[in-house]
Motif scaffolding. Sequence first.
Motif, mmCIF file in Angstrom:
data_model
loop_
_atom_site.group_PDB
_atom_site.id
_atom_site.type_symbol
_atom_site.label_atom_id
_atom_site.label_comp_id
_atom_site.label_asym_id
_atom_site.label_seq_id
_atom_site.Cartn_x
_atom_site.Cartn_y
_atom_site.Cartn_z
ATOM 1 N N ALA A 28 -4.324 -1.600 -0.972
ATOM 2 C CA ALA A 28 -5.437 -1.698 -1.725
ATOM 3 C C ALA A 28 -5.808 -3.190 -2.834
ATOM 4 C CB ALA A 28 -5.327 -0.566 -3.334
ATOM 5 N N LEU A 66 -0.576 8.111 -1.093
ATOM 6 C CA LEU A 66 -1.063 7.311 0.186
ATOM 7 C C LEU A 66 -0.909 5.662 0.541
ATOM 8 C CD1 LEU A 66 -3.699 9.949 1.354
ATOM 9 C CD2 LEU A 66 -1.488 10.098 2.007
ATOM 10 N N LEU A 67 -0.356 5.188 -1.037
ATOM 11 C CA LEU A 67 -0.742 3.803 -0.871
ATOM 12 C C LEU A 67 0.693 2.873 -0.982
ATOM 13 C CD1 LEU A 67 -3.008 1.890 -3.344
ATOM 14 C CD2 LEU A 67 -2.997 2.055 -1.393
ATOM 15 N N SER A 70 -2.126 10.206 -4.685
ATOM 16 C CA SER A 70 -1.481 11.057 -3.306
ATOM 17 C C SER A 70 -0.618 10.518 -2.558
ATOM 18 C CB SER A 70 -3.527 11.140 -2.551
ATOM 19 O OG SER A 70 -4.417 11.493 -2.772
ATOM 20 N N THR A 119 -9.731 4.050 -4.857
ATOM 21 C CA THR A 119 -8.127 3.409 -5.135
ATOM 22 C C THR A 119 -7.112 4.239 -5.742
ATOM 23 O OG1 THR A 119 -8.830 1.721 -5.097
ATOM 24 C CG2 THR A 119 -7.368 1.370 -5.652
ATOM 25 N N LEU A 129 -6.961 9.132 6.644
ATOM 26 C CA LEU A 129 -5.774 8.637 7.346
ATOM 27 C C LEU A 129 -5.476 8.886 8.025
ATOM 28 C CD1 LEU A 129 -3.681 7.254 4.210
ATOM 29 C CD2 LEU A 129 -5.785 6.217 5.132
ATOM 30 N N LEU A 171 -8.592 13.318 1.879
ATOM 31 C CA LEU A 171 -8.052 11.483 1.949
ATOM 32 C C LEU A 171 -6.286 11.220 3.138
ATOM 33 C CD1 LEU A 171 -8.236 10.195 -1.246
ATOM 34 C CD2 LEU A 171 -10.077 9.711 -0.137
ATOM 35 N N VAL A 206 -7.752 -0.873 1.638
ATOM 36 C CA VAL A 206 -8.255 -0.702 0.531
ATOM 37 C C VAL A 206 -9.522 -1.158 -0.459
ATOM 38 C CG1 VAL A 206 -8.963 1.597 -1.112
ATOM 39 C CG2 VAL A 206 -7.385 1.840 1.415
ATOM 40 N N MET A 259 -6.222 7.233 -3.348
ATOM 41 C CA MET A 259 -4.957 6.726 -2.253
ATOM 42 C C MET A 259 -3.318 6.763 -3.255
ATOM 43 S SD MET A 259 -6.041 6.507 0.658
ATOM 44 C CE MET A 259 -7.519 6.297 1.400
#
Length: 207
Positions: free
Chosen positions: A3, A155-156, A153, A147, A127, A123, A140, A150
């Motif tokens: 991100a 996910l980043l 969760s 942001t 993905l 999300l 992102v 993500m």
Amino acid sequence: MTAFSTASVDGRTWAQGAERLSCPHDLRRLHSLRASSDAVMVGATTVIVDDPSLTVRLVEGRNPLRVIVDGLLRSPPSSRVFDVSVAPTLVLTTGMAPRGRVDALRRMGVEVVEMGPGPRLNLGAALDALGNRGIESVLVEGGGTLTWGMLSSGLLDELRVTISPMGLGHGPSLLEGPGSPVGLELVSHELCECGQEVHLIYRPSRG
């Protein structure tokens, strides 16, 4: 997944009446990240407020797939990101999207995929859907709600933030939304070539 955001010293990404936060060097940094990504992802508010094209213009490279996360399909069909003559666009929405707007975008050549009943998208599932298309790297670009979603969760993989020498006092934050605090580890910092901005790279703490 990475991100990227540029924020004021008080953590705002935009405010009415404010000039652009990014310097020319920061914009080239962003475009380089776009060029090296399979897809670039934003939320509906970014489309509505900024009307970005999300294409690569300041460096050599190909345009990524443009992915719009918009559970209620609020993004206007006139938005620049829906001009598929320059780059493909995929909208991830839900069953609550207005049928007329779904049909209008599809007639324009925009791919619209409905995921779940709504109003919010999962999300992680979004993905996974991109991964099934062979999309391996996603950039992102915000806004703060997407942001944070993500990041919170898990996910980043990486959060890049450029701090602009400006105080805004109001406006959306770099990260916005409910959830538990997320620890971040600073792995890189550098003074921008302009001499006024600082570019920071964080990774979520896994321990």
